[in-house]
Design a protein around this motif. Structure first.
Motif, PDB file in Angstrom:
ATOM      1  N   VAL A 296     -32.457  77.525 -24.601  1.00  0.00           N
ATOM      2  CA  VAL A 296     -31.261  78.284 -24.927  1.00  0.00           C
ATOM      3  C   VAL A 296     -30.648  78.828 -23.647  1.00  0.00           C
ATOM      4  CG1 VAL A 296     -32.118  78.892 -27.204  1.00  0.00           C
ATOM      5  CG2 VAL A 296     -32.607  80.401 -25.272  1.00  0.00           C
ATOM      6  N   GLU A 297     -29.434  79.366 -23.751  1.00  0.00           N
ATOM      7  CA  GLU A 297     -28.773  79.947 -22.590  1.00  0.00           C
ATOM      8  C   GLU A 297     -29.623  81.089 -22.028  1.00  0.00           C
ATOM      9  OE1 GLU A 297     -24.528  82.107 -21.376  1.00  0.00           O
ATOM     10  OE2 GLU A 297     -24.845  81.323 -23.411  1.00  0.00           O
ATOM     11  N   GLY A 298     -29.936  81.006 -20.765  1.00  0.00           N
ATOM     12  CA  GLY A 298     -30.719  82.041 -20.107  1.00  0.00           C
ATOM     13  C   GLY A 298     -32.192  81.729 -19.965  1.00  0.00           C
ATOM     14  N   SER A 299     -32.698  80.732 -20.694  1.00  0.00           N
ATOM     15  CA  SER A 299     -34.135  80.465 -20.628  1.00  0.00           C
ATOM     16  C   SER A 299     -34.549  79.912 -19.269  1.00  0.00           C
ATOM     17  CB  SER A 299     -34.554  79.509 -21.747  1.00  0.00           C
ATOM     18  OG  SER A 299     -33.889  78.265 -21.644  1.00  0.00           O
ATOM     19  N   ASP A 300     -33.691  79.123 -18.632  1.00  0.00           N
ATOM     20  CA  ASP A 300     -34.024  78.614 -17.292  1.00  0.00           C
ATOM     21  C   ASP A 300     -34.045  79.745 -16.270  1.00  0.00           C
ATOM     22  OD1 ASP A 300     -34.402  76.017 -18.110  1.00  0.00           O
ATOM     23  OD2 ASP A 300     -32.352  75.376 -17.654  1.00  0.00           O
ATOM     24  N   MET A 301     -33.185  80.726 -16.470  1.00  0.00           N
ATOM     25  CA  MET A 301     -33.189  81.906 -15.593  1.00  0.00           C
ATOM     26  C   MET A 301     -34.527  82.644 -15.711  1.00  0.00           C
ATOM     27  SD  MET A 301     -30.670  85.227 -15.898  1.00  0.00           S
ATOM     28  CE  MET A 301     -31.060  85.354 -17.650  1.00  0.00           C
ATOM     29  N   VAL A 302     -35.040  82.742 -16.946  1.00  0.00           N
ATOM     30  CA  VAL A 302     -36.334  83.386 -17.152  1.00  0.00           C
ATOM     31  C   VAL A 302     -37.435  82.577 -16.471  1.00  0.00           C
ATOM     32  CG1 VAL A 302     -38.016  84.135 -18.869  1.00  0.00           C
ATOM     33  CG2 VAL A 302     -35.570  84.430 -19.315  1.00  0.00           C
ATOM     34  N   ARG A 303     -37.400  81.257 -16.644  1.00  0.00           N
ATOM     35  CA  ARG A 303     -38.407  80.403 -16.000  1.00  0.00           C
ATOM     36  C   ARG A 303     -38.413  80.600 -14.480  1.00  0.00           C
ATOM     37  NH1 ARG A 303     -36.568  76.888 -20.088  1.00  0.00           N
ATOM     38  NH2 ARG A 303     -38.226  76.211 -21.492  1.00  0.00           N
ATOM     39  N   HIS A 305     -37.656  83.286 -12.794  1.00  0.00           N
ATOM     40  CA  HIS A 305     -38.292  84.564 -12.466  1.00  0.00           C
ATOM     41  C   HIS A 305     -39.798  84.555 -12.734  1.00  0.00           C
ATOM     42  CE1 HIS A 305     -34.127  86.038 -12.348  1.00  0.00           C
ATOM     43  NE2 HIS A 305     -34.601  87.069 -11.666  1.00  0.00           N
ATOM     44  N   LEU A 306     -40.255  83.641 -13.578  1.00  0.00           N
ATOM     45  CA  LEU A 306     -41.686  83.553 -13.888  1.00  0.00           C
ATOM     46  C   LEU A 306     -42.400  82.494 -13.051  1.00  0.00           C
ATOM     47  CD1 LEU A 306     -41.597  83.776 -17.802  1.00  0.00           C
ATOM     48  CD2 LEU A 306     -42.048  85.615 -16.170  1.00  0.00           C
ATOM     49  N   PHE A 307     -41.664  81.858 -12.141  1.00  0.00           N
ATOM     50  CA  PHE A 307     -42.238  80.727 -11.403  1.00  0.00           C
ATOM     51  C   PHE A 307     -43.509  81.107 -10.659  1.00  0.00           C
ATOM     52  CE2 PHE A 307     -42.702  78.260  -7.506  1.00  0.00           C
ATOM     53  CZ  PHE A 307     -42.729  76.964  -8.010  1.00  0.00           C
ATOM     54  N   ASP A 308     -43.494  82.218  -9.952  1.00  0.00           N
ATOM     55  CA  ASP A 308     -44.645  82.582  -9.113  1.00  0.00           C
ATOM     56  C   ASP A 308     -45.886  82.875  -9.949  1.00  0.00           C
ATOM     57  OD1 ASP A 308     -43.220  82.238  -6.794  1.00  0.00           O
ATOM     58  OD2 ASP A 308     -42.670  84.350  -6.591  1.00  0.00           O
ATOM     59  N   ILE A 309     -45.732  83.635 -11.027  1.00  0.00           N
ATOM     60  CA  ILE A 309     -46.910  83.970 -11.837  1.00  0.00           C
ATOM     61  C   ILE A 309     -47.430  82.728 -12.544  1.00  0.00           C
ATOM     62  CG2 ILE A 309     -45.622  84.638 -13.921  1.00  0.00           C
ATOM     63  CD1 ILE A 309     -48.732  86.434 -12.534  1.00  0.00           C
ATOM     64  N   HIS A 310     -46.543  81.842 -12.948  1.00  0.00           N
ATOM     65  CA  HIS A 310     -46.990  80.606 -13.601  1.00  0.00           C
ATOM     66  C   HIS A 310     -47.657  79.662 -12.602  1.00  0.00           C
ATOM     67  CE1 HIS A 310     -44.226  80.924 -17.398  1.00  0.00           C
ATOM     68  NE2 HIS A 310     -45.253  81.745 -17.416  1.00  0.00           N
ATOM     69  N   LYS A 311     -47.178  79.668 -11.372  1.00  0.00           N
ATOM     70  CA  LYS A 311     -47.840  78.871 -10.338  1.00  0.00           C
ATOM     71  C   LYS A 311     -49.260  79.369 -10.106  1.00  0.00           C
ATOM     72  CE  LYS A 311     -47.378  77.384  -5.515  1.00  0.00           C
ATOM     73  NZ  LYS A 311     -46.564  77.496  -4.258  1.00  0.00           N
ATOM     74  N   ALA A 312     -49.429  80.682 -10.127  1.00  0.00           N
ATOM     75  CA  ALA A 312     -50.769  81.261  -9.955  1.00  0.00           C
ATOM     76  C   ALA A 312     -51.683  80.888 -11.121  1.00  0.00           C
ATOM     77  CB  ALA A 312     -50.665  82.774  -9.818  1.00  0.00           C
ATOM     78  N   CYS A 313     -51.123  80.780 -12.325  1.00  0.00           N
ATOM     79  CA  CYS A 313     -51.921  80.382 -13.491  1.00  0.00           C
ATOM     80  C   CYS A 313     -52.498  78.983 -13.325  1.00  0.00           C
ATOM     81  CB  CYS A 313     -51.060  80.407 -14.758  1.00  0.00           C
ATOM     82  SG  CYS A 313     -50.540  82.034 -15.304  1.00  0.00           S
ATOM     83  N   LYS A 314     -51.809  78.148 -12.559  1.00  0.00           N
ATOM     84  CA  LYS A 314     -52.208  76.753 -12.388  1.00  0.00           C
ATOM     85  C   LYS A 314     -53.083  76.533 -11.150  1.00  0.00           C
ATOM     86  CE  LYS A 314     -50.056  74.893 -15.940  1.00  0.00           C
ATOM     87  NZ  LYS A 314     -50.800  74.186 -17.018  1.00  0.00           N
ATOM     88  N   SER A 315     -53.658  77.601 -10.636  1.00  0.00           N
ATOM     89  CA  SER A 315     -54.571  77.451  -9.507  1.00  0.00           C
ATOM     90  C   SER A 315     -55.762  76.577  -9.906  1.00  0.00           C
ATOM     91  CB  SER A 315     -55.071  78.825  -9.041  1.00  0.00           C
ATOM     92  OG  SER A 315     -56.099  78.680  -8.080  1.00  0.00           O
ATOM     93  N   GLN A 316     -56.149  75.674  -9.024  1.00  0.00           N
ATOM     94  CA  GLN A 316     -57.293  74.814  -9.288  1.00  0.00           C
ATOM     95  C   GLN A 316     -58.599  75.610  -9.307  1.00  0.00           C
ATOM     96  OE1 GLN A 316     -57.286  71.302  -9.818  1.00  0.00           O
ATOM     97  NE2 GLN A 316     -55.085  71.650 -10.091  1.00  0.00           N
ATOM     98  N   THR A 317     -58.589  76.775  -8.689  1.00  0.00           N
ATOM     99  CA  THR A 317     -59.771  77.640  -8.657  1.00  0.00           C
ATOM    100  C   THR A 317     -59.644  78.700  -9.746  1.00  0.00           C
ATOM    101  OG1 THR A 317     -59.904  77.327  -6.258  1.00  0.00           O
ATOM    102  CG2 THR A 317     -61.167  79.146  -7.221  1.00  0.00           C
TER     103      THR A 317
END
Length: 350
Positions: A296-303, A305-317
């Motif tokens: 929906v409109e605005g959902s990519d904007m939310v993504r 802002h959440l990029f860094d925390i989601h990247k941390a969730c995908k840590s191999q460790t």
């Protein structure tokens, strides 16, 4: 000397906005502010609804019930609950839309005796984890292998897109409400990781459709956990870890530590498969949140802002991944920041 026209000396006079256009602009801005105010009211309303935790243990309250009622006994389930039609089936349970005292309820029956241990584990988890994050238990009968829970007509979380595409739900098909759903999901994971019965891992989550089927969408557009048949215990103090099932897992939805680590040349053996902890739930959060945010409109904007925390969730460790509380704090900060930004822009335009 020829006299210059007055407009030439002072520049062109500013063009006046037609009254009708100005009125439309004001109405649009007022609608924006009204929408944002209603959005705040909607989320506050979600948080103020009746919580089964307000009843003593072993009791429940649903719908417009004023008083708490004890969990229904075997005899009450047999005589007071009328089974209507089957609405779902899994490996462990068949679920039937039923009726109790003119209220719609969900009656679950064991599919086969081979699955009774899982069925009883799910029942024990339901009894132990009652609260805002878990479907309300209304009664059970171990002799008949039945469980009665609150019925949620919108069904499982996998129905989300289909429901939000209906015209009557367009008012909640926004990035604000979708982000709130993601926060509900992360809140459930946090609750399971810090539950009254220890750190629990949501093992029935080896792919996105399976994961979504474990949760229900309530009529006030919040999420509750429904299927608790596979919630093994992690105890770091004693070194107790878990394995989700006894078969080899594949794909990038599951965490890397859930994959067979010894290569294709060595056949999978359950006894050689290393165990793991609750951080496998954290790995899956970005994928589930992305589904909930939709397009929906605005959902990519939310993504963004959440990029860094989601990247941390995908840590191999696994140990480097954030906790569910860390993620929830970030989601709340993003929700507050973006909502305040939209409100500020709307006021400036007025």
């Amino acid at each position: 000397m020829e006299k210059q026209p007055q407009n030439s000396r002072r520049g062109l006079a500013p063009r006046e906005v037609p009254p009708a256009v100005g009125l439309l602009l004001v109405m649009a801005l007022m609608n924006t502010l009204l929408y944002l105010c209603l959005d705040r009211f909607f989320i506050a309303h979600r948080q103020s609804l009746v919580d089964p935790r307000h009843c003593p243990y072993g009791h429940f309250r649903i719908g417009l019930m004023k008083n708490c009622s004890p969990w229904l006994s075997c005899e009450e389930l047999r005589t007071e609950v009328r089974q209507l039609k089957r609405v779902g089936e899994g490996a462990v349970k068949r679920v039937f839309l039923s009726e109790w005292k003119e209220r719609k309820v969900a009656l679950s029956r064991l599919t086969s005796l081979e699955m009774k241990d899982d069925f009883l584990h799910g029942l024990q988890m339901l009894k132990s984890l009652q609260g805002a994050h878990v479907v309300t238990l209304l009664g059970y009968c171990e002799d008949d292998n039945t469980i009665l829970t609150e019925y949620h007509p919108l069904g499982s979380l996998s129905n989300l897109e289909e429901i939000l595409n209906l015209s009557k739900y367009q008012n909640v098909n926004t990035w604000q409400h979708r982000l709130q759903l993601a926060m509900d999901y992360v809140s459930i994971i946090h609750y399971l990781h810090h539950s009254p019965v220890g750190t629990r891992v949501m093992c029935d989550s080896n792919d996105l459709p399976k994961t979504l089927s474990q949760y229900l969408l309530t009529s006030n557009f919040s999420i509750v956990a429904n299927d608790l048949d596979a919630l093994p215990l992690v105890n770091h103090s004693s070194g107790t870890l878990v394995k989700c099932g006894h078969r080899e897992l594949h794909g990038d939805f599951v965490a890397p530590e859930q994959l067979w680590p010894y290569g294709e040349n060595m056949p999978f053996r359950d006894d050689l498969m290393p165990s793991y902890d609750e951080k496998i739930d954290i790995w899956k959060i970005p994928d589930i949140s992305s589904f909930l945010l939709g397009h929906v409109e605005g959902s990519d904007m939310v993504r963004f802002h959440l990029f860094d925390i989601h990247k941390a969730c995908k840590s191999q460790t696994p140990s480097e991944r954030p906790t569910a509380q860390d993620i929830l704090d970030t989601y709340q900060k993003v929700l507050d920041t973006l909502r305040d930004t939209v409100m500020s822009q709307a006021r400036e335009m007025l």
